[in-house]
Each structure stands twice: as C-alpha cells, then as structure tokens.
Motif scaffolding. Sequence first.
Motif, PDB file in Angstrom:
ATOM      1  N   ASP A  88       0.743  -1.329   0.160  1.00  0.00           N
ATOM      2  CA  ASP A  88       0.108   0.098   0.109  1.00  0.00           C
ATOM      3  C   ASP A  88       0.803   1.123  -0.242  1.00  0.00           C
ATOM      4  O   ASP A  88       0.599   2.323   0.381  1.00  0.00           O
ATOM      5  N   GLN A  96       3.096   7.738  -1.717  1.00  0.00           N
ATOM      6  CA  GLN A  96       1.622   7.990  -1.033  1.00  0.00           C
ATOM      7  C   GLN A  96       1.386   6.561  -0.301  1.00  0.00           C
ATOM      8  O   GLN A  96       1.391   5.344  -0.823  1.00  0.00           O
ATOM      9  N   ASN A  97       1.295   6.869   0.936  1.00  0.00           N
ATOM     10  CA  ASN A  97       1.387   5.634   2.006  1.00  0.00           C
ATOM     11  C   ASN A  97      -0.095   5.471   2.659  1.00  0.00           C
ATOM     12  O   ASN A  97      -0.480   6.295   3.152  1.00  0.00           O
ATOM     13  N   SER A  98      -0.875   4.502   1.910  1.00  0.00           N
ATOM     14  CA  SER A  98      -2.309   4.382   2.362  1.00  0.00           C
ATOM     15  C   SER A  98      -2.398   3.116   3.172  1.00  0.00           C
ATOM     16  O   SER A  98      -3.455   2.708   3.480  1.00  0.00           O
ATOM     17  N   SER A  99      -1.293   2.560   3.822  1.00  0.00           N
ATOM     18  CA  SER A  99      -1.353   1.547   4.757  1.00  0.00           C
ATOM     19  C   SER A  99      -1.954   1.723   5.947  1.00  0.00           C
ATOM     20  O   SER A  99      -2.223   0.938   6.536  1.00  0.00           O
ATOM     21  N   GLU A 126      -0.272   9.997   4.722  1.00  0.00           N
ATOM     22  CA  GLU A 126      -0.565   9.378   3.508  1.00  0.00           C
ATOM     23  C   GLU A 126       0.211  10.038   2.414  1.00  0.00           C
ATOM     24  O   GLU A 126       0.638   9.571   1.662  1.00  0.00           O
TER      25      GLU A 126
END
Length: 734
Positions: free
Chosen positions: A294, A322-325, A374
Amino acid sequence: MKTIKIFFPELRRLLKSRLTWLILLLTILSPSVGLILYRPAYADTMLSAYLANPAIAGGAGAGILFGLLTIYELDRIGRSRTDMLMDAVISPLSMALVRLLALLTAAVLGLSLTMLVWLPVSRALIGSVFSGTDYVLSYILFLGLALPLSILAASSAFQLTRRADLSVVLFAAFAGLSLTVWADDWQLGWLNPCVWALSDDFTNFRIFRSVAYMRLTWLAALAGIWTLSWLSIRRYGKGLPGSFLRNARRICRPLIALLLLVCSVAAYAAQPMVDNSNPDQTAMTFYEVPYAEDVVCTGRTAQVFPDTSAGTVTGRASYSFQNSSGREQKILFAVTPGYRFPSVRVNGQETPFSVSSYQEFNEAMLEVTIPAQEQVELTLEYSGFPRENRNTSILQGSAEISSQYLCLENAALSPRLMNVLPDEEMYPTVIEITLPRSMTVIPFGSAEAQIAAEHEDGTATWRYTCNSTGGILYAGDYVRRDIQAGGITIEFYYGRRHQAIMEESGAAEAVKAVAEYCTSHYGPLSFGTGGSLKLIQSRVVGGGYATAGASLLDEADFTAANLNDAGKGAAAGEVMIHELVHQWWGLGNMFDTPDPAGSWSSEGLTVYTTYRIVKELYGDAYAQDNYVKKWKQAVDDYYLNFYVRHPQYLEKMPEARRLEITNSLTWVRQYCEMPLKILKAEQLVGGEEAMDQILSALFTRELDPMYPYLTYQEFLDACGLTEEELNLDQNISI
C-alpha cells in the motif's frame, strides 16, 4: 649536513660506473618490450597498445634492473673487503641513507631520459589522439614509481641478509609474485599494475588514481620495511638483534617505521576504489526484497553536481510517496558504495537510516522508515567517490568522472528505489545535472536533455524527464551528427578527440549505409523509438548494450588500429560498417558462445552483411577481390595448418603458446569460414533475395526470454539445410 656533503660524491661515483649507464640504457630500451612481448593492456585502443603497454613493461623491466643494481652497489664494499674501514670513517647508517638517495636519483634520471626518448616515438605511434597529460602520468605512475619500489625492496633484502646471492633470490621471488600470483590483484601487483585499457577519446584519471593509490600504499609499506632493515645494519661486530637494539635507541626511528607500516596497512584496508560486492555472481538478494504494501511512488527528482576535477559526485534526491497502509513502512534504496549520506529527511525532519555492510553488484542497501502519513516527501543528500565492483577490479576505469567524460549508472546517478511500486504514471522523474558548459549531456534512452540554466562559473544545468527507478546518463566532450537513414533520425555522438579519425573513415556515411541496408533487408532495430535512435560512443568498456531509444558503441571498435583491421574490411570505412552492423547482429540479435573456439558467433553474419553492403556500394568485383577471395585463402591455409591436421600436438604446447594458436585459428573460423558457409547457404537456398528473407525472419522472430540467442541450428533450420551440407574443405568451389 654531513650526509648531504657525502651524497654528491657518492652520486658522482655511481654515475661514473659503466654498469649504471648500462642499466640506464636498458631502462630506456625496456618500453620496447611492451610493443612486442609483454602487453597486459589488451584493449584495442591506441593508448593501450602504444602507451600503457610500453610504460608497464618498462616499469617491470627497469624495476628489476634497478633492483639488481641496488644489490650490486650495496655489496660493493663487502666485495672489496673495505667495509670495516668505511665504517670507521662514516656511520654505516648514514652511508646506507646516502646510497639509497643516490640510487633514487639515478632512477629519476633513468625515468627522465626514457620519457624524453619515447616522447616522439609515442606521439608518432599514437597519432591524432596523443595526449601529453596521459603520456606524463602513464610514465610516471606505470614506470617511474616502479623504480623506487624496486630499490627499496632490494635494499631491504640486502640490509637484512647481508648476502648478495640471498638478496637476489628474495628480490626475484618478490618481483615474481607480482608478475604471476598477484598479477590479477590490483592492490598487490606492485611491479605491474592492473591496467587493461586506456581511453583514446576521453580522460583516464580514474585508472591513474587507482594505480597511484596502489603504488603509494606499497611505497609506505616498503619504506617502513626499509627503515626496519636500516635499523638492522650490523654495527660494532654485533648480530642483527644487537645491532637493531643499538640503532633503535633513538625512539623516533622505530616509530617512523611503525607509522609507515601502519599507514600502509590502513591504506590497503580502507582503499576507496573498489567495493566489497558479493563474489557470487549468481546472488540476487536485492531483487528478492518484498515490495512495501500500500505504498506507491508518485514521483522523484534529483539534482546532481559532479566534481569533474576530484572525480566525486554530490547530489540531492527527493521521492514522493503515497502511503495508504496507515502504518509506518520501511523504504529500501540501492546506493553506490563510496557515497556518504549526510542528511536523510522525511517531510522536512531529519530521520534515522542505516546502510547495510552487505554489497551486491556494486550496490549497498539503504533503509529508512517513513511515517504512517498518507503523503510523504523523502529527501536524500549524498556525496562521495563512486567505487567499482570488486569482481571486475582488474578492469577499472568505468567510473571515470572528468571534464571530458562521465557515465553515471543507476545508483551512481541517484539512489535507486528498490521496494516501492509506481503509481499509474510509472515513476515520473526529473533529473538535473550541473556540468562544465563544454560537456554534452546524453540520457541513455529516449529522453532528451536540455540546458535549463547557465552559470557564471562556466557550468550549465541540464534537465530531462524520464520514467524509471534508476537510469544511465552519459556526458562528455561530444560531437553530434544527425543522420537520416532507415526511416529514422540517428543522433550519432562521438568524442571530439576522435573527430579527425571519424571524419577520415566516413563514419556518418557508414552509419547511413548500414542503417538503410539493414533496415530494408532485415528490419528496424527494436530499440529505436519515436523515429529516433541515439548512437553513443562510450569510453572503452569492453562491449556495447542498448535500450529503448539508445545504443552504445565502444570506442575500442573505432580506434585507428581497429579501423585498419583487414579482417573486418578492406578500408577504414568498411571496418566502420562492420562495427555498426553489430547493432543488428550482436545487439539486435544476441549470440551465445557455448564453444568459444567454434565458428558460430555474431561475427559470421556481421562479416557476411558487410560483404553484401560493400558489394552494393562498390560492385561485385570489388567485393570478390577484397572479401571472398581473402576468406578462401585464409580457410585454405587453415585446413593446411599443422595443428588443425594434428590437434594432439596442440595440447602439448605451453599454455601461452597454445592460447595464441587457438585464438588465431578461432579468428579464421569466425571471420572467414563462417561467412563462406553463409555464402554457400545463400547459393543453396536460391540466392541473395531468398537469404535476405531468411535472415529477416530470423531477425524479427519472437524471442524466447529464457534463451534469447540466435543459434546455428536455428539458422540451419531456417535455411532447410544440415550442418554437413555447409561443410567446407580445401577445394572450396564458392
């Protein structure tokens, strides 16, 4: 003061000796060995053949000669049985120092005379690519520094043993190790440095730095050993231990020896030239790291500032993630060994990081943790002296960075992202590099660099965009020729120092002829994109490679010596055609060589295609006289060769001689026999047009990714022939 007064009479005495002048004469002649017998620099460049080889051979030969002269001179007083009288007049320590200085002065004289004598010879042999800087540095580093090392080694052996015969044996063993066992270790070859090539068209400062570092490391070591042997000079009838204790009463003397030895060991261990890559060439650890879940990279930028005088690089690279984890993630980068990282920032804040000690394929792993935000901006600042792969340490030079040439590959350009996938834009990247205004920046690919700013200090900032995690960038003092051929625009870049040779050989015309012929007969190159293709002449690297939009040409293929190779063409322009045809048969289609002594290789189809192009340009009679007849004569001679008819005797030859004969026979098989076989196949399949259709189908075939090589069996199957049908004998009827 007393030592200085004694030095000049000792130097005069040494220079009055006939043996000294014989050694000086042989020193002057010693570089000629590098033209005939001993040629460690095997690349086909003019500076390798006519500068590196003579200088290295001269250093080895003259070093051995001065070592023997040293032992002879140190034993002179003992032979005349005046040692006790001499010791009563002057301290043996002072006299040993004076003799050393006199011998070193004679070595400087020998180097100076050799450089003066060989300057016009080298200039004449090398031709238009001769460089005074390369000449001076080569003779000083390759020949000049070998002399003091030999003098120190021989003098140390004599002062420790006090016997000329034993000293000669020890010195010969030490020199022999360098020439044999240590010859492939760039740090241990003190007498014959590892230099495989010098570039004609660009600078050679990287390999000069490597040799200088090795020589200075050995100079410190041998100076330390000499100091210990100096302290061991026998005095007052005492043996070695007693004399050493007596001479070492001044504590500064053993401390100097210890300091020199410690410095040499530290320099050996901390050398900055070569990395510690895993010697296992099959290891793929860095390609097996799992991707961060992610997390995607939405873009990156890099500002790169090479220091062309120091050979170092400073830069700053920024990455947008972009870190959506919803959690912290570890981001991994491949970095070049030798670079330091003074600052790593995440969203403007300094962040801890680590660089692994494990290295693989000239890369180390940098690890940094990004927060659970994010949008993350990560910035790496880096600087340093890029190291080269230890597994190719005897082939150093590719990391050249100067005002005439540089090549920054992947992690050397900016840290390479390892474990983050791209977004839908596929790693959008903006690269800026600041270099002297005289240099042309050439991204290796379809990207085009433009000057974004010019600065008052004589530099310019170039900018280009691409989509990749790494990338390769070339820059140098290039000449660019745009050539319309084969339906595309070919941007031909070659070194300015090579301009005269390129123009004389008709390089642009050769590019046009090859591109038009091969494209119409076989098909366009798969790595040409957007209606354009860059052909970039690189510094000598031992081969070429290609990617979408660009292809590399090794400068060794276009040296004056190579362009006069009659086996590749009857004239320089035809050899140029031969080398360019390798873009189709060699790069466009690759060839495996399961049997290095076999006849099937890229050379067969390349020579055949060159013959066909020459036939089209100059007529059938010219092609027959300059190609087919020469092939037939060479093959006739091949079948009459004693070792071909009696191979059992070849196995009994010494290895060096056997290798020389095998290479000669392999050349005939690849450059003469195989083209004749292809010409015979052409007749059997129905003529040139039928052969063109077969070769076109082979060139454009769908490749097997597991084995993408064009094999001899595939060629035979496409022709509908068997191997026996193409066999040649002494009565060739083609």
